[in-house]
Design an enzyme around this catalytic site. Structure first.
Site, short mmCIF file in Angstrom:
data_model
loop_
_atom_site.label_atom_id
_atom_site.label_comp_id
_atom_site.label_asym_id
_atom_site.label_seq_id
_atom_site.Cartn_x
_atom_site.Cartn_y
_atom_site.Cartn_z
N ARG A 3 -22.83 11.19 -35.83
CA ARG A 3 -21.62 11.94 -36.18
C ARG A 3 -20.73 12.04 -34.95
O ARG A 3 -21.17 11.88 -33.80
CB ARG A 3 -21.96 13.32 -36.70
CG ARG A 3 -22.57 14.25 -35.67
CD ARG A 3 -22.83 15.64 -36.27
NE ARG A 3 -23.70 15.57 -37.41
CZ ARG A 3 -23.38 16.01 -38.64
NH1 ARG A 3 -22.24 16.62 -38.84
NH2 ARG A 3 -24.23 15.88 -39.62
N GLY A 49 -22.67 4.87 -31.86
CA GLY A 49 -22.48 6.14 -31.16
C GLY A 49 -21.41 7.01 -31.78
O GLY A 49 -20.71 6.60 -32.72
N HIS A 50 -21.26 8.20 -31.25
CA HIS A 50 -20.30 9.15 -31.82
C HIS A 50 -18.86 8.70 -31.62
O HIS A 50 -18.52 8.11 -30.61
CB HIS A 50 -20.49 10.56 -31.26
CG HIS A 50 -20.55 10.66 -29.77
ND1 HIS A 50 -20.72 11.85 -29.13
CD2 HIS A 50 -20.48 9.73 -28.79
CE1 HIS A 50 -20.74 11.66 -27.83
NE2 HIS A 50 -20.61 10.38 -27.61
N ASN A 51 -18.04 8.98 -32.62
CA ASN A 51 -16.61 8.69 -32.58
C ASN A 51 -16.27 7.21 -32.55
O ASN A 51 -15.13 6.83 -32.29
CB ASN A 51 -15.94 9.40 -31.38
CG ASN A 51 -15.93 10.90 -31.55
OD1 ASN A 51 -16.89 11.60 -31.21
ND2 ASN A 51 -14.87 11.41 -32.13
N SER A 94 -17.15 6.33 -28.84
CA SER A 94 -15.70 6.18 -28.82
C SER A 94 -15.20 4.75 -28.75
O SER A 94 -14.02 4.52 -28.50
CB SER A 94 -15.08 6.98 -27.67
OG SER A 94 -15.40 8.35 -27.83
#
Lengths: 362, 362, 362
Positions: free
Chosen positions: C234, C255-257, C275
């Site tokens: 998330r 990974g996140h974002n 990201s």
């Protein structure tokens, strides 16, 4: 600090081995088929050289470990030759590592799982379950699946429609064998291992990746072990096969239609792409990456993180390293040569200057 | 587009923070210990510079991000210095990233899991369960296991025979702590994480890979976090240890008998081979591969995909890259030198020609 | 040996296709939109060229495979041109691979999962479950979650608080979609896949790694497939997004974002750091490692084990290899040049000797 007691899982009073869990070198020699030298007190545990205490048995694998043995606090050793024990009591065996395995196995209290199908397990009425199984609450056996004698399904394990599991297997918590797949006898699937997930096959139809139905199966032969959270995909057509006695570590990925020979070793996080073929006795070290349609010969060794490109071939018996992979010596040699490049560039510049001067100077 | 409201999980009317979920810079400053500069309207959310809207708080980590701050639509900022806020309202703090963490934590609606053991959870009658636990339907606690106060086991989580889990832990859906293993306080195991799978140990007995019983345990100290589908193997003998405050990302593999110091960071898909030792404050970036019997000094940093061969050593405090791993600057230098090789080969050929001509020509 | 029958999952007598599971080239042509050449007997299965038997249909993807076709025992082929069938009966189609996918899909017996919520499934009273779902025993749907029509949750699947799953999805055994996350229509999550695990975000507070609350979500658009034991984190704030039609293989880490465009392909064990942004139609081969804050342009291809460092950029449409990644041709060229280094060092030494002699000799 890292010393270890052989854990006593059973609460039971009637131990199989010596009283209060202690044992003697004679017990060890009898179990592993070795010769006792010297006389030891009663031993209480087994530990590596570095962490063994004065009532522990340890082992000296070979000559190089003898100095560590001399420094160890262990009471006694498994050794390949009496001379390596530095005068301490020992059991002389052909292979201390093998003797260690045999002894730990002998000492291990037998697991006595609750037999039968627990309340809270979900076993379909059309599933066939043999005698002596242990199916825990939260495990699932789907329609038409078969579970062999004495096989153990831990909580959350899943056996899909029409799949079959052999005898004396263990499926750890959350391990899954999906529809139609087959698992031989004495296989171990650790927690979260997945056998029979769809192969990764698509064809671009002009607008999207269209899924190619993965209608084959995955098949594990006898004595295969699959690590935690590893995945073995089913074949597009036919079978993905893991050969007898092959051991697969945690988080390894095996693509669709891969065929792996007997007694191979695939270490953690290695990956094998679709339709690749590994021979017998192959070793993939950690994080090795095999692309698809690759052939690896019997007994080949791929060192950590080595990579083999699509349709590549590794001959039998060789050791390869790097990406792109090279024979290991060549890999080391090239790395060393690259390490000399800075100096080489200076030599090149010096030569250019010298030659220019000579030309000018004449 | 990627703007985000701090989500409101609780349905509850009685919010802890300002009315209707809004907040002021004064609220922020009070929570994070900063100084308010300027006067802002009521804020409704927190978002990164790029996606923040006109009622959002954002943060400027350092000077380099100041231009992005000036371009951002955010209403206000967390900044390390007033000058970086470009005249907009801000809260000045020593570390905007830390203040962000504190503020998000403060804003987060408290989770209020249903306490107790749910119907449909499988808790063995010999297990010891402390006060305030939340054990969901489908979770399993095996014989002799202990669950500390306020610890939460989500659906499908598994705690094996004799294992112990400390206080205030969370085991996500399908996370497993296997027999005899120990988990400290305030640990988080994400979905599918496995602690205590068998180490990957075999010895060839002439006919097959014989399994070396893995009779040790895995132990997590306090404040450890283990990512989704990561695996930590139990020791052959003794313990595999993950030190206090160490954070392990998704799909990481930790081999048997590994010891990891405190406050280390292991990023996604990194792998650590058996018996390796990592110091305190070590960083392994993504897909780093550590072979077995390796030693990594305190504070060392291994960049993405770096590989350390068997019995290798990385000194404390260094940054290394590549496979075989080199000091990071050396790695970059060599890559650059290899990039100049084509030209170097031409220079070499030109020199050879010139020298040949000189020799002939005289 | 690896021949394969299209498996018949349903026990049912009333097959959709020809009697006793056989079929004709006319059946195939009608289903895939091709032209029949020659006359075949009744066919019973589909198999690759190497393993097809005399009653199997096989396929010849292109000219290069024609010799394998001639050697195959297959009764008939899917071919792009009549001339490739070597006189055997065939169905001529634009794309044999696509026709294969279409035919296998047509032949596949329809799955008829038990509709409804099984006894032993844990569905919260506040969850909203649409018509035609199949929720097996051992699956969990938490408070406030929504499950779309005809979606199937296998045993042990988990849908967290407030999460939503679209229509016609399948969550395999043990797959998890955590709190608040959103999954579009026609998505497939294989066994053990995790969507919405916490991003790996911490900030050092002087004493420990303090967790940055991960309060965003993960969102899968329509027609996404996530492989076994893969993990999609998330977002810290906002969303991690997997675009429409993107296919993610086993053991991949997102990974996140991260934001991934439409119709991308991420092969086994690839990893994408926080990201990072991947365009549309990107291909990551196996074990590719993308660090954080990386940008990958539309249609770029990263070959196996390629690595992109933090904040790196890969332009649209290029093919890159290695770590650090280079354009693929450059990667191959440099590898070849390094292979010539040993000889180059000899040439360099010979030149030095020659020049030294000339200088001395005059």
């Amino acid at each position: 600090m890292a010393r270890s007691r052989v854990p006593r899982r059973g609460a039971g009073g009637a131990g199989r081995s010596a009283s209060a869990g202690t044992f003697t070198l004679e017990d060890v020699a009898a179990a592993v088929g070795g010769r006792v030298v010297g006389r030891g007190a009663r031993l209480t545990g087994v530990a590596p050289l570095e962490s063994a205490g004065p009532s522990d048995l340890s082992w000296i694998a070979d000559e190089r470990r003898a100095p560590d043995g001399a420094r160890s606090a262990a009471a006694a050793f498994l050794v390949p030759a009496e001379s390596l024990a530095a005068g301490r009591p020992c059991v002389v065996v052909a292979s201390p590592s093998l003797a260690l395995a045999v002894w730990l196995e002998a000492r291990r209290p037998p697991e006595r799982p609750a037999r039968g199908v627990a309340r809270g397990a979900h076993v379909h009425r059309t599933a066939r379950v043999s005698r002596g199984v242990s199916i825990e609450a939260g495990a699932t056996v789907a329609a038409g699946a078969r579970i062999g004698s004495r096989t153990r399904l831990r909580a959350g394990a899943f056996v899909g429609e029409g799949a079959s599991i052999g005898e004396d297997c263990v499926l750890g918590p959350g391990a899954a064998v999906l529809a139609g797949c087959r698992v031989g006898d004495r296989c171990i699937l650790h927690s979260g291992a997945v056998v029979g997930s769809d192969g990764f096959g698509y064809v671009w139809d002009g607008e999207r990746h269209r899924k190619i139905p993965q209608v084959g199966i995955a098949r594990l032969e006898d004595d295969v072990e699959i690590g935690a959270n590893a995945a073995v995909d089913r074949a597009t057509l036919g079978e993905t096969v893991v050969g007898r006695g092959t051991k697969i570590d945690n988080l390894v990925q095996i693509g669709h239609n891969v065929v792996i020979g007997e007694h191979s070793i695939l270490c953690g996080q290695a990956g094998v792409g679709g339709s690749s073929r590994l021979g017998r006795g192959v070793t993939l070290a950690g994080q090795v990456g095999i692309s698809d349609h690759v052939t690896i010969g019997d007994g080949a060794v791929l060192t950590g993180q080595a990579g083999i490109a699509r349709r590549g071939r590794v001959p039998a018996g060789v050791v390869v390293s790097g990406m792109p992979a090279l024979p290991h010596r060549e890999f080391l040699k090239r790395a060393a040569l690259v390490g000399r490049l800075e100096a080489a560039f200076e030599r090149l510049a010096a030569l250019e200057e010298a030659v220019a001067k000579m030309r000018k100077g004449g």
